[in-house]
Design an enzyme around this catalytic site. Structure first.
Site: not given
Ligand code: DGL
Length: 264
Positions: A14, A76-78, A186, A188
């Site tokens: 994201s 990205c996990n989400t 996540c 981030h």
């Molecule tokens: N970096 C992302 C993750 O691993 C997405 C974070 C987001 O956009 O809320 O979940």
């Protein structure tokens, strides 16, 4: 015609979170060409519905495929928990996802109490909940959604008091439960690693997935005979759905190389 092996690997998130994975890929696979996409116009994914996340991921994946990528890393996990199955059914190249490392955490934990920091969308995702059922093997898993953290990281506000206060608000319930292992669920959050370690002390192990994901990418490239044949250092092209000077300077700092995003 370009040899398939020398085509780029597509990586997306994201926003800047996927760079925590890209850093390791760059170190471990120094000759691979990379296209990195930050879908910043729609960031964060964590407060979106599953339907909106699927729509965004499909759109980004489609554009990356137009760039003739040879493999796709969903950094990205989400996005992974919401879309990986569908992507694998639809796309015939190796697809590597990132999921919270529940199994390694269970193996590491001595007191069988694990905390998992995730986005809100991951916290309620059925695939993620199944992952916990399947791999927690009796350990108590405390799921901690962290709304607002990704936004602060994207704004470059990682070193602010506001970020420290919010992070501690999410860590305190885990510390109260006396977890001995915390999973960064996540991509981030590794950018807050020093702060997390400072709040948690030396007795809590923090688990990140960048290295296992890179290893999995390498295995997939080898298995499919897709490793590059070129011996030039990695070139990374950066695209974003909302390029900005802030994004350029943040990524320049995080990756230790000059970064300039183009419109995707
Ligand atoms: N970096 C992302 C993750 O691993 C997405 C974070 C987001 O956009 O809320 O979940």
């Amino acid at each position: 015609m370009t040899l398939v092996n020398n085509q780029p690997i597509g990586i997306f998130d994201s926003g800047i979170g996927g760079l925590s994975i890209t850093k390791h890929i760059k170190q471990q696979l120094p000759y691979e060409k990379i296209i990195y996409v930050a879908d910043t116009l729609y960031s964060p994914y964590g407060n979106k519905t599953a339907h909106s996340i699927i729509e965004r991921v499909n759109s980004v994946a489609e554009k990356l495929l137009q760039q003739k990528i040879k493999a796709l890393v969903v950094a990205c996990n989400t996005a992974t928990v919401n879309t990986i199955e569908q992507l694998r059914n639809q796309i015939a190249i190796p697809i590597i996802g990132v999921e919270p490392a529940i199994k390694p955490a269970t193996i590491n934990s001595k007191n069988k109490k694990i905390g998992v920091l995730v986005t809100q969308a991951t916290a309620k995702n059925p695939r993620f909940l199944t992952l916990i059922d399947k791999f927690s093997s009796g350990a108590e898993v405390i799921i901690q959604p962290c709304p607002g953290l990704v936004e602060l990281i994207e704004q470059g506000d990682m070193d602010t008091l506001q970020c420290e206060v919010l992070l501690n608000k999410y860590l305190i319930p885990l510390l109260k439960k006396e977890v001995d292992t915390i999973v960064l669920g996540c991509t981030h959050y590794p950018f807050l690693l020093k702060k997390i370690e400072k709040s948690c002390g030396n007795n809590i192990k923090i688990i990140d997935t960048a290295i296992p994901v890179t290893n999995q990418l390498q295995r997939q490239l080898q298995k499919n005979q897709l490793c590059t044949t070129v011996n030039n250092p990695t070139s990374i092209e950066f695209f974003s759905s909302k390029p900005s000077l802030l994004l350029d300077s943040l990524c320049t700092n995080l990756l230790d190389q000059e970064v300039s995003f183009k419109l995707f």
